[in-house]
Design a protein around this motif. Structure first.
Motif, mmCIF file in Angstrom:
data_model
loop_
_atom_site.group_PDB
_atom_site.id
_atom_site.type_symbol
_atom_site.label_atom_id
_atom_site.label_comp_id
_atom_site.label_asym_id
_atom_site.label_seq_id
_atom_site.Cartn_x
_atom_site.Cartn_y
_atom_site.Cartn_z
ATOM 1 N N ASP A 116 0.849 -1.191 0.000
ATOM 2 C CA ASP A 116 0.000 0.000 0.000
ATOM 3 C C ASP A 116 0.886 1.244 0.000
ATOM 4 O O ASP A 116 1.601 1.508 0.978
ATOM 5 C CB ASP A 116 -0.905 -0.041 1.241
ATOM 6 C CG ASP A 116 -1.931 1.070 1.255
ATOM 7 O OD1 ASP A 116 -1.659 2.152 0.675
ATOM 8 O OD2 ASP A 116 -3.005 0.889 1.855
ATOM 9 N N LEU A 151 0.057 4.363 0.210
ATOM 10 C CA LEU A 151 -0.356 5.340 1.214
ATOM 11 C C LEU A 151 0.210 4.974 2.589
ATOM 12 O O LEU A 151 0.728 5.838 3.315
ATOM 13 C CB LEU A 151 -1.879 5.428 1.274
ATOM 14 C CG LEU A 151 -2.460 6.447 2.254
ATOM 15 C CD1 LEU A 151 -2.030 7.860 1.881
ATOM 16 C CD2 LEU A 151 -3.994 6.331 2.291
ATOM 17 N N LYS A 152 0.121 3.707 2.926
ATOM 18 C CA LYS A 152 0.671 3.254 4.210
ATOM 19 C C LYS A 152 2.180 3.466 4.257
ATOM 20 O O LYS A 152 2.725 3.914 5.279
ATOM 21 C CB LYS A 152 0.338 1.767 4.429
ATOM 22 C CG LYS A 152 0.867 1.221 5.747
ATOM 23 C CD LYS A 152 0.537 -0.265 5.908
ATOM 24 C CE LYS A 152 1.139 -0.812 7.195
ATOM 25 N NZ LYS A 152 0.890 -2.272 7.349
ATOM 26 N N LEU A 153 2.857 3.164 3.149
ATOM 27 C CA LEU A 153 4.307 3.354 3.116
ATOM 28 C C LEU A 153 4.660 4.835 3.224
ATOM 29 O O LEU A 153 5.622 5.205 3.904
ATOM 30 C CB LEU A 153 4.891 2.753 1.837
ATOM 31 C CG LEU A 153 6.414 2.844 1.680
ATOM 32 C CD1 LEU A 153 7.141 2.220 2.873
ATOM 33 C CD2 LEU A 153 6.853 2.179 0.372
ATOM 34 N N THR A 154 3.877 5.697 2.598
ATOM 35 C CA THR A 154 4.093 7.145 2.734
ATOM 36 C C THR A 154 4.017 7.553 4.201
ATOM 37 O O THR A 154 4.873 8.307 4.699
ATOM 38 C CB THR A 154 3.049 7.921 1.919
ATOM 39 O OG1 THR A 154 3.157 7.580 0.539
ATOM 40 C CG2 THR A 154 3.245 9.424 2.073
ATOM 41 N N ALA A 155 2.984 7.057 4.897
ATOM 42 C CA ALA A 155 2.809 7.398 6.313
ATOM 43 C C ALA A 155 3.993 6.918 7.145
ATOM 44 O O ALA A 155 4.471 7.629 8.045
ATOM 45 C CB ALA A 155 1.512 6.792 6.835
ATOM 46 N N GLU A 156 4.474 5.705 6.860
ATOM 47 C CA GLU A 156 5.629 5.187 7.605
ATOM 48 C C GLU A 156 6.866 6.048 7.354
ATOM 49 O O GLU A 156 7.634 6.336 8.284
ATOM 50 C CB GLU A 156 5.897 3.742 7.183
ATOM 51 C CG GLU A 156 4.850 2.757 7.682
ATOM 52 C CD GLU A 156 5.118 1.347 7.193
ATOM 53 O OE1 GLU A 156 5.196 0.452 8.045
ATOM 54 O OE2 GLU A 156 5.259 1.140 5.974
ATOM 55 N N SER A 208 5.948 10.599 -0.705
ATOM 56 C CA SER A 208 4.852 9.920 -1.394
ATOM 57 C C SER A 208 5.307 9.396 -2.753
ATOM 58 O O SER A 208 4.924 8.296 -3.170
ATOM 59 C CB SER A 208 3.668 10.862 -1.556
ATOM 60 O OG SER A 208 4.025 12.020 -2.297
ATOM 61 N N SER A 221 6.274 0.823 -4.043
ATOM 62 C CA SER A 221 5.068 -0.013 -4.016
ATOM 63 C C SER A 221 4.767 -0.590 -5.392
ATOM 64 O O SER A 221 4.450 -1.783 -5.528
ATOM 65 C CB SER A 221 3.873 0.799 -3.519
ATOM 66 O OG SER A 221 4.088 1.256 -2.205
#
Length: 374
Positions: A4, A6-11, A108, A115
């Motif tokens: 994902d 988006l999840k990787l961006t958040a991490e 991002s 990703s």
């Protein structure tokens, strides 16, 4: 396993990879571990202690084919003194946006590239053309990581170079270079009540600064980038109100075009100064320009248009990116700058990136990998 973006961006936002001073090591090790778990080969290079850049490589079955390359920086500018609505280093998703320092510039974009690569590798048979992911430190203070990789000669060649800097998912196929100068003029100090006994360095500098600010470097500019621009950005001189200043200096920010070499620009500066002053070069970065009619650039532009459902025309940018080092480092491949971030939000308080744009960029990158690697 599906990754994902988006999840990787958040991490990635959670790592305080602020530059200056340059705290990239923890996020670099995190991404190195992630990519190595998916069998990427990792080669790491430090331009300073604890300032790593790395190249993650996945070979294809046909080693005669140059890889597709994604390249981006993991450092971010400081959060600033203005209070954010939320913690800049703890991602917050709200109203279809992900907030946090680096969300737009450019974590991002990196997350989408990683990703997309992992998702295609997980879903497809062995790839024919290889994939490289280049993650660099030190972009915000002069592309130090990228120039270090170029100077070491470790990049190789590329079929296509994609730099996922913030462009709102619009293709940028050229950007200007940068020459930054400090120009100094000396005079002779004297009491300001007896100015005839001195030489006023400020007075000597003013006409030079005007010439530098208004200088024209070419009659015909680049078809996308326009002409080289020159701007005097600071002036200072003198130490006290009752002395004739014996030193004055100004800074000059010149944005160059690939059709006028930086050497030509510097020689023009020498002509303007003559024996009246000297200058120090703070940075000297070339721009780049891909041929809009190159088959690969046309294919990439078509893929972006199909995915975004927008009418797309290649454009240029007046700022510079790591492409200034990576394009020559990879021996001048077709290069495109495209990423989900919004360029107008770079370095701002409450920086964010559209969730929709992240999904779109990942889809674009997946299509490009399918097109060129399978």
């Amino acid at each position: 396993m599906f990754m994902d973006a988006l999840k990787l961006t958040a991490e990635m936002i959670s790592f305080r990879s602020i530059n200056p001073p340059g705290n990239e090591q923890k996020i670099s090790l995190f991404l190195q571990k992630l990519l190595s778990e998916y069998n990427f080969k990792i080669d790491c290079y430090e331009f300073e202690k604890d300032r790593p850049s790395f190249i993650a490589s996945m070979d294809g079955t046909d080693t005669s084919l140059d890889p597709i390359v994604f390249a981006g920086h993991i450092d971010v500018v400081p959060a600033g003194k203005t209070e954010w609505q939320s913690n800049p280093f703890k991602a917050k998703i709200m109203d279809g946006k992900i907030f946090g320092r680096g969300s737009t510039d450019m974590k991002s974009g990196i997350a989408c590239a990683i990703s997309a690569s992992i998702n295609i590798l997980n879903s497809a048979s062995p790839i024919k053309r290889g994939i490289k992911i280049v993650i660099v430190a030190g972009e915000e203070t002069g592309c130090q990581g990228s120039f270090h990789l170029k100077e070491k000669g470790v990049l190789g060649n590329a079929h296509l170079l994609v730099v996922p800097e913030p462009t709102d998912n619009l293709p940028v196929i050229a950007h200007k270079g940068s020459i930054r100068l400090i120009v100094r003029v000396t005079g002779k100090t004297a009491h300001s009540a007896m100015p005839e006994h001195g030489i006023n360095a400020i007075k000597e500098l003013i006409p030079i600064a005007v010439d530098l600010n208004e200088c024209k470097f070419e009659n015909i500019g680049h078809p996308i980038l326009g002409k080289t621009t020159s701007a005097v950005t600071t002036i200072k001189g003198g130490e006290n109100i009752n002395s004739i200043p014996d030193l004055a200096e100004c800074t000059v920010d010149i944005r160059t075009i690939p059709t006028t070499s930086n050497e030509v620009v510097i020689n023009k500066i020498k002509e303007i100064l003559g024996s009246k002053g000297d200058f120090e070069i703070v940075n000297n970065f070339p721009g780049f320009a891909s041929d809009p009619d190159h088959q690969i650039i046309s294919e990439v532009t078509e893929t972006i248009a199909e995915t975004t459902q927008k009418r797309i025309s290649p454009r240029g940018a007046s700022y510079y990116t790591d492409a200034c080092a990576l394009v020559p480092g990879f021996d001048y491949p077709p290069t495109i700058v495209i990423g989900p971030g919004l360029p107008e939000l770079c370095h701002k308080t409450d920086e964010y990136c559209s969730v929709e744009n992240i999904i779109m960029a990942k889809n674009i990158f997946e299509k490009l990998i399918k097109k060129y690697c399978l």
